[in-house]
Write a protein that holds these residues in place. Sequence first.
Motif, mmCIF file in Angstrom:
data_model
loop_
_atom_site.group_PDB
_atom_site.id
_atom_site.type_symbol
_atom_site.label_atom_id
_atom_site.label_comp_id
_atom_site.label_asym_id
_atom_site.label_seq_id
_atom_site.Cartn_x
_atom_site.Cartn_y
_atom_site.Cartn_z
ATOM 1 N N ALA A 152 0.822 -1.207 0.000
ATOM 2 C CA ALA A 152 0.000 0.000 0.000
ATOM 3 C C ALA A 152 0.860 1.264 0.000
ATOM 4 O O ALA A 152 0.440 2.304 -0.490
ATOM 5 N N ALA A 191 4.900 -5.456 9.952
ATOM 6 C CA ALA A 191 4.362 -4.210 9.383
ATOM 7 C C ALA A 191 3.866 -4.560 7.998
ATOM 8 O O ALA A 191 4.360 -4.080 6.996
ATOM 9 N N TYR A 194 -12.375 11.583 -3.256
ATOM 10 C CA TYR A 194 -11.435 12.631 -2.889
ATOM 11 C C TYR A 194 -10.505 12.893 -4.046
ATOM 12 O O TYR A 194 -10.207 12.015 -4.839
HETATM 13 C C1 LIG Z 1 -5.447 3.073 -2.909
HETATM 14 C C2 LIG Z 1 -5.008 3.444 -1.539
HETATM 15 C C3 LIG Z 1 -5.054 4.772 -1.137
HETATM 16 C C4 LIG Z 1 -4.639 5.126 0.143
HETATM 17 N N1 LIG Z 1 -4.626 6.452 0.461
HETATM 18 C C5 LIG Z 1 -4.083 6.847 1.633
HETATM 19 C C6 LIG Z 1 -3.954 8.219 1.917
HETATM 20 O O1 LIG Z 1 -4.334 9.068 1.106
HETATM 21 N N2 LIG Z 1 -3.411 8.586 3.097
HETATM 22 C C7 LIG Z 1 -2.990 7.664 4.005
HETATM 23 O O2 LIG Z 1 -2.495 8.044 5.055
HETATM 24 N N3 LIG Z 1 -3.093 6.338 3.750
HETATM 25 C C8 LIG Z 1 -3.624 5.916 2.581
HETATM 26 N N4 LIG Z 1 -3.739 4.569 2.307
HETATM 27 C C9 LIG Z 1 -3.324 3.588 3.319
HETATM 28 C C10 LIG Z 1 -1.812 3.437 3.361
HETATM 29 O O3 LIG Z 1 -1.307 3.282 2.070
HETATM 30 C C11 LIG Z 1 -1.399 2.225 4.164
HETATM 31 O O4 LIG Z 1 -2.089 2.183 5.366
HETATM 32 C C12 LIG Z 1 0.090 2.285 4.477
HETATM 33 O O5 LIG Z 1 0.822 2.475 3.321
HETATM 34 C C13 LIG Z 1 0.522 1.028 5.159
HETATM 35 O O6 LIG Z 1 1.927 0.998 5.164
HETATM 36 P P1 LIG Z 1 2.673 -0.316 5.594
HETATM 37 O O7 LIG Z 1 4.097 -0.037 5.472
HETATM 38 O O8 LIG Z 1 2.161 -0.735 6.901
HETATM 39 O O9 LIG Z 1 2.157 -1.404 4.573
HETATM 40 P P2 LIG Z 1 2.557 -1.776 3.082
HETATM 41 O O10 LIG Z 1 3.110 -0.647 2.355
HETATM 42 O O11 LIG Z 1 1.407 -2.473 2.476
HETATM 43 O O12 LIG Z 1 3.719 -2.759 3.307
HETATM 44 C C14 LIG Z 1 3.527 -4.089 3.709
HETATM 45 C C15 LIG Z 1 4.595 -4.889 3.048
HETATM 46 O O13 LIG Z 1 4.612 -6.176 3.592
HETATM 47 C C16 LIG Z 1 5.010 -7.066 2.609
HETATM 48 N N5 LIG Z 1 4.634 -8.402 3.026
HETATM 49 C C17 LIG Z 1 3.397 -8.897 3.209
HETATM 50 N N6 LIG Z 1 3.438 -10.180 3.600
HETATM 51 C C18 LIG Z 1 4.742 -10.500 3.689
HETATM 52 C C19 LIG Z 1 5.444 -11.704 4.032
HETATM 53 N N7 LIG Z 1 4.789 -12.798 4.393
HETATM 54 N N8 LIG Z 1 6.780 -11.670 3.992
HETATM 55 C C20 LIG Z 1 7.462 -10.552 3.644
HETATM 56 N N9 LIG Z 1 6.842 -9.421 3.304
HETATM 57 C C21 LIG Z 1 5.508 -9.379 3.321
HETATM 58 C C22 LIG Z 1 4.285 -6.566 1.399
HETATM 59 O O14 LIG Z 1 4.869 -6.999 0.208
HETATM 60 C C23 LIG Z 1 4.371 -5.067 1.574
HETATM 61 O O15 LIG Z 1 5.420 -4.484 0.869
HETATM 62 C C24 LIG Z 1 -4.194 4.161 1.056
HETATM 63 C C25 LIG Z 1 -4.185 2.817 0.681
HETATM 64 C C26 LIG Z 1 -4.552 2.455 -0.607
HETATM 65 C C27 LIG Z 1 -4.509 1.023 -0.986
#
Ligand SMILES: Cc1cc2nc3c(=O)[nH]c(=O)nc-3n(C[C@H](O)[C@H](O)[C@H](O)COP(=O)(O)OP(=O)(O)OC[C@H]3O[C@@H](n4cnc5c(N)ncnc54)[C@H](O)[C@@H]3O)c2cc1C
Lengths: 863, 172, 406
Positions: C62, C226, C273
């Motif tokens: 995401a 994460a 949005y």
């Molecule tokens: C279309 C869209 C629009 C959004 N708009 C907004 C916004 O405008 N503002 C805002 O604040 N948030 C927004 N969000 C939410 C935000 O993008 C996410 O909440 C945030 O990026 C989460 O970050 P993260 O690092 O936790 O997760 P991610 O970026 O999803 O990272 C998780 C990672 O874990 C990896 N992974 C998963 N399983 C495994 C495994 N078993 N082994 C190794 N790696 C693994 C994945 O490949 C991934 O890279 C949006 C989300 C989407 C989908």
Amino acid sequence: MRLERRDGERIDRSRAVSFTFAGWRITGFEGDTIATAAFAAGKRVFSRSFKYHRPRGLLCCSGHCPNCQMTVDGVPNVRVCTEPIREGAVVEGQNVRWSLDFDFMSLTDKIGGPFTPVGFYYRTFIRPRAAWPLYEKFLRSAAGLGALDPHAGHTRRYDTEHRRARVLVVGGGAAGRAAALEAAQAGPGVVLVDEDPRNRDLALPGVEVLAPARALGIWEGGLVPVDADTVLYRFRAERIVVATGATEQPLVFPGNDLVGVMLPDGVRRLIGDYSIRPGERAVVLGSDDETLAIADELMDVGVEVEKVVDLRDVRPRELSAQGGKGRVRRLVLNGERYGCDLLVASGGRQPAYSLLAQAGARVEFDDSLGVFVPTELPDGVEAVGSVTGAGLPRIAPEPAYEGKGKCFVCVCEDVTTKDMKRAIGEGFDSIELAKRYTTTTMGPCQGKLCHLSSIRVYAEETRMFESAIGTTTARPPWAPVELGLLAGRELTPTRRGSIHWRHQEAGATIQWAGPWKRPYAYGEHPEDEVRAVHESLGVIDVSTLGKLLVEGREAVQLLERLYPSRFGDMKPGRIRYGVLTSDGGRIMDDGTIARLADDLFYVTTTSTGADAVTAWFQWWNAVWAYDAEIVNVTGALAAVNLAGPRAREALGRLVEDPDDVSAEDFKYLDAHELVVAGVPTLALRIGFVGELGYELHFPSPAGEHLWDALVGEGARPFGLEPQRVLRLEKGHVIVGQDTDSESNLYSAGMSWLPKLDKDDFVGKFALEHFVQREEKEQLVGFTMEEDVVPAEGAQIVVDGMPVGRVTSARHSEAVGQVIGLAWVPGERSEPGTRVEIQVDRLRRGARITDGAFFDPSGARMRS
Amino acid sequence: MNFLSPSRCASGTLASPLARSLGRVGWSSYLGEPEQVRDLSLEGVVEVRGNASAVSPGAGEELVTLSPRRAFLFTGGDPAEVVARVRGQGALAYDATGALAGIAIANERVLRRLTDLDLDSIPTAGPFARVSAVFRRGTDGWFHVYVQQELGHYVAEAVLDALAGLEQTTWR
Amino acid sequence: MALSEIFFPKRMWRPRPELKRRYEVVIVGGGSHGLATAYYLAKRHGITDVAILEKSYVGSGASGRNTTIIRSNYRTPEGAAFYGESVRLYEGLSDKLDFNLMFSQHGHLTLAHSDRAMITMQERAEVNRLLGIRSSVIDPPRIAELCPELDLSQRPAYPVVGALYHPPGGIIRHDAVVWGFARAADSRGVEIHPNTEVTGFARSGDRIVSVETSRGRVECGQVVSATAGWSSLVGRLVGIRLPITTHILQAFVTEPVKPFLDVVLVSSQLHVYVSQTDRGEFLIGAEIEPYTTYKSTGTLSFLEYSAAHTLELLPQLERAKVLRTWTGLCDLSPDYSPILGKTEIDNFHVSTGWGTYGFKAAPIVGVTLAELVASGRTPDLIAPFAMERFHTDTLVSELAAAAVSH
Ligand SMILES: Cc1cc2nc3c(=O)[nH]c(=O)nc-3n(C[C@H](O)[C@H](O)[C@H](O)COP(=O)(O)OP(=O)(O)OC[C@H]3O[C@@H](n4cnc5c(N)ncnc54)[C@H](O)[C@@H]3O)c2cc1C
Ligand code: FES
């Protein structure tokens, strides 16, 4: 430039059409596109590139590449190579400071190079932080192509049409036509769509041809939207045949973006369709027979062919195009120079598989062809012709050639081979990362012209095989599509009761209330309407209430399991208030439940809750399998609430026997069937607004008649706003305003309602838990110490921190004070407690109260 | 449950809310030539619940079955009486005349602009102008579309708008 | 100094051909949260024996797909304080990471189309102000000053009646955030392992002893998940159940045009949005799809609805063209607030429940989780977001705040 009249040309030389092009007046012929007319008139520069502002000329002439994007009659980013000529059209260059031929911003190309490598913006403008907004302004204004007209509104009508087809063929080339004709032999229902305007008059027996019309993708359930300019056809087909062919790829060599470097197909269109001589002196570069054959075609129309390079034979050390003022002047091959003003170059063809990939096909690299081909097509989708790779020559050129000058991999985004290499060197060493960093394939052509080259360059640089790299994800739509077309007609389902027009005629202010349009008030002074109800008689249209009949042998069991209340002990003709709770014990909706017969109940819900409650009832009834039917009769019945001290007397005059509504025969919380003003009515004696009142439910087609009769009896219409005041005076809660998704019956002050000794009901588990704990928050009434009305949403403040909130607040004439409902911490919920509410930056005192503000004993509504 | 039956109202008390609202958006102009749409809102409809297969439609009636336990019976007779009759046949029945707004539409393309339903599947229920509707074919071949009464005005506007769009579209 | 890299390109992060046998901290997921946590572990706590295991490439989840809205005008005091801190961190982050994240704070307008919505706006504004967050309810004339392009007439089906204005709100370059954190973590010795999928965990009682990956086993001191949209799958590998459902969220961009819209517009009534990026594209998103899935396929109806609703706000975009659409996974918690910190497994910590709003939290998640890992104590700021709250029923409900809650 125009050739003598030729067979097959698509222009009508008898009909001249004039327009302005970057300030010049240009005349072309009917049948021309804006670009072909301008080209014929000697225009060569059509746009400036995205980053370096380099002059760009016609490249593909098929509506794919970014080079001919201009602003036409105020509409930005129009590909003028496929835009039909129009009398009087105003065509302007975009993304230029000054003019198409001279653009200040092209300095970035000439001297900015070393300072603006790929991703430079991540490395610069970081400090001082305060200056960033300024830098940003500059960056922003440099980006973007055309400009939108800030004053434009809706200018076109767009429609949507749902279509079905037995066989839908996408692509009107040889393979598509053959597939369509073959399918037509088996019967009707064959449709062929093609994006090329030249197929407008294509006629195939038994086949419906839509052209120019573009399939945008293959979406959920095989849905294929087709862009036909102002109509979006949404096709569902039993079989989808994709015959989108293969797209010519630019050859990657230094100077490959100069004006005058063209793809063979584009050149063929200029000659064949528009009878234009595309240049004077040409060089041809290619590695397949189809490309090289253009040399003869050029000579046929009098173009001198200076040199033909077959890249299968020659392995150049150095290959570049060079020019002046952005126009190609010569080809340099291993030190030799070949003068030209037209350089026809092709890197081969790549199957246009996007639709298939989006539909779920896998895409893999075909080593023998050197291109990506679709495999494992999903059910119901077929591919024919060169989109499968069939018949394509092997891609023979090098991924990129060396030489002097910028060598573009992606013309849309101005990404060079140097940028790609740099990105990889910086560690962006997966194709997706490299794509994101360089933005290659992310331009207006959606990678149609650079996806293959990007991967080939990447493979060479990382010494990997293309097959190991794979593709980047195909992201629909197939071609850019206008928001207006996707939007179609504006359709906002709007509910109006059958008395709606009476309110409108009475001059009521109409407002949204959930999915309904409702009167807010009938004049400027809602308090007058409140007073009428207290002192005399008012009537409000409550047709928006959800209304359900629940009938069956086990109707009681169903309701007792849905609500925390008991109904089995109710006598027919009686009414009880009910609140629905979720599994988590939260308040969902409220209303009244009238028992009409042993096995028949009449249930009302909030105005916004009807559909959700019906679905909730049905879902649970399906789970429990009771013998009970749930019928939503919301629209079948109009409903009005007649309220005020004169209500009995007025109603008495409209029923056959006034005794039917006497205090003895029609008690508070009774439900009776009456005939009112000739209309069979279910009358419920309830008191949401706190005065003697009757809620009348009757066939909606009689709405206006009965309304008129009541108004004729002196009832003053009142709207939502006075109703809010009246109910607040009684401390009656509005679910969804005073409660939210976390509120429960105990915290909302309705602990008398749940019957925990009942057998299971929805939410019982949670309520049993709530009843044992202290609620963190309580919904209470309050009165303000001063005559100020806090905003709904205002905060209760302790030690400067928000600890609670006001959900309703109004000035009440009847109470003589500002009253309201609020959530406060449990320890501050005792009546008499003083709290402070933030109102316009000041703290104002308020006292917690207990229950109703007005007529707390309920004597008036029970009278 | 007389309170559900418009036919039990005294004469002169009824008006089709749909026709009333359409007066404001140019319905009358479409009632001229060529006739394109018609108001069906006051024609009798009975909602059948429970054992729908027990119900035998009478002459001039059509039973549109939506599920084994739910059907609409379109009737030219007095719906209140039909309710009694159906109840006698062992199913539950409710007068739905006031519950539904009905529009008859001549032009198939109006339907195609407002629903992705397979028109060959009519009679059936499905979406129409983004709300739920029941569809059947009239004896004259017209499409009869029924929606919740409170949405009638909105749907009628959408129908008239689609007609206007068809008149305007030159493409094909 | 970043500028020198213009002329002398340097690798952003090192290739890591081998996994070590053991790491003090294993972070599953190379998105913004995992990378930020690693960065702050190294920077603030000197813990550098850290591996980030990412099944694909950094930012492939995401973090590389979101619509980059950054704001802190949340409804609950707990949420507002938490996101407020995150925005403050973001404001200084380009400088700290020496990478321009292009944080463009042109203001954020949440539009109200009904008086019911105005109540929610008012409530948010009041809570925000008390916590020192710039946020106020404004009327249409003031909206017109901030966003003259917006259609404030009575023409739309749902005319705008007011807005919640949040001046520090804005958008950022998502990839830059991911790469900036990755580079800074790498330079402090953190190992980033792309193409390394976690496939299992070995436990000894309430502790994880090692992590199984597609590239072999590693032993670990502590583990942080994460993994956002994949959280419940990773939780299952550990053997715990998270109260998370995964939905898809879709978004699209148009072709770029010259600057037109400065502020971010959000309408929960219309479920849409809109912002305009520094590249000139309009970036448009909607609400999550109501069904749960891990399958990232978009729908046409999303495009149709979002286009229609965008034109209700900005009719001038009628002829702007949609260029590409995509989907991403969203991990939704029951109360629309995150689940952060300790779990029932002693050395397994999570960052999940981010729904559609987690990108803006990346820096503060990094700071607080790093502190938790380093000290074993839950920082106060995230205490309200502990998983326990679903047992004690002390939810932090952002549910009522807005249907579209980016
Ligand atoms: C279309 C869209 C629009 C959004 N708009 C907004 C916004 O405008 N503002 C805002 O604040 N948030 C927004 N969000 C939410 C935000 O993008 C996410 O909440 C945030 O990026 C989460 O970050 P993260 O690092 O936790 O997760 P991610 O970026 O999803 O990272 C998780 C990672 O874990 C990896 N992974 C998963 N399983 C495994 C495994 N078993 N082994 C190794 N790696 C693994 C994945 O490949 C991934 O890279 C949006 C989300 C989407 C989908
Ligand atoms: S050439 Fe169009 S996106 Fe690269």
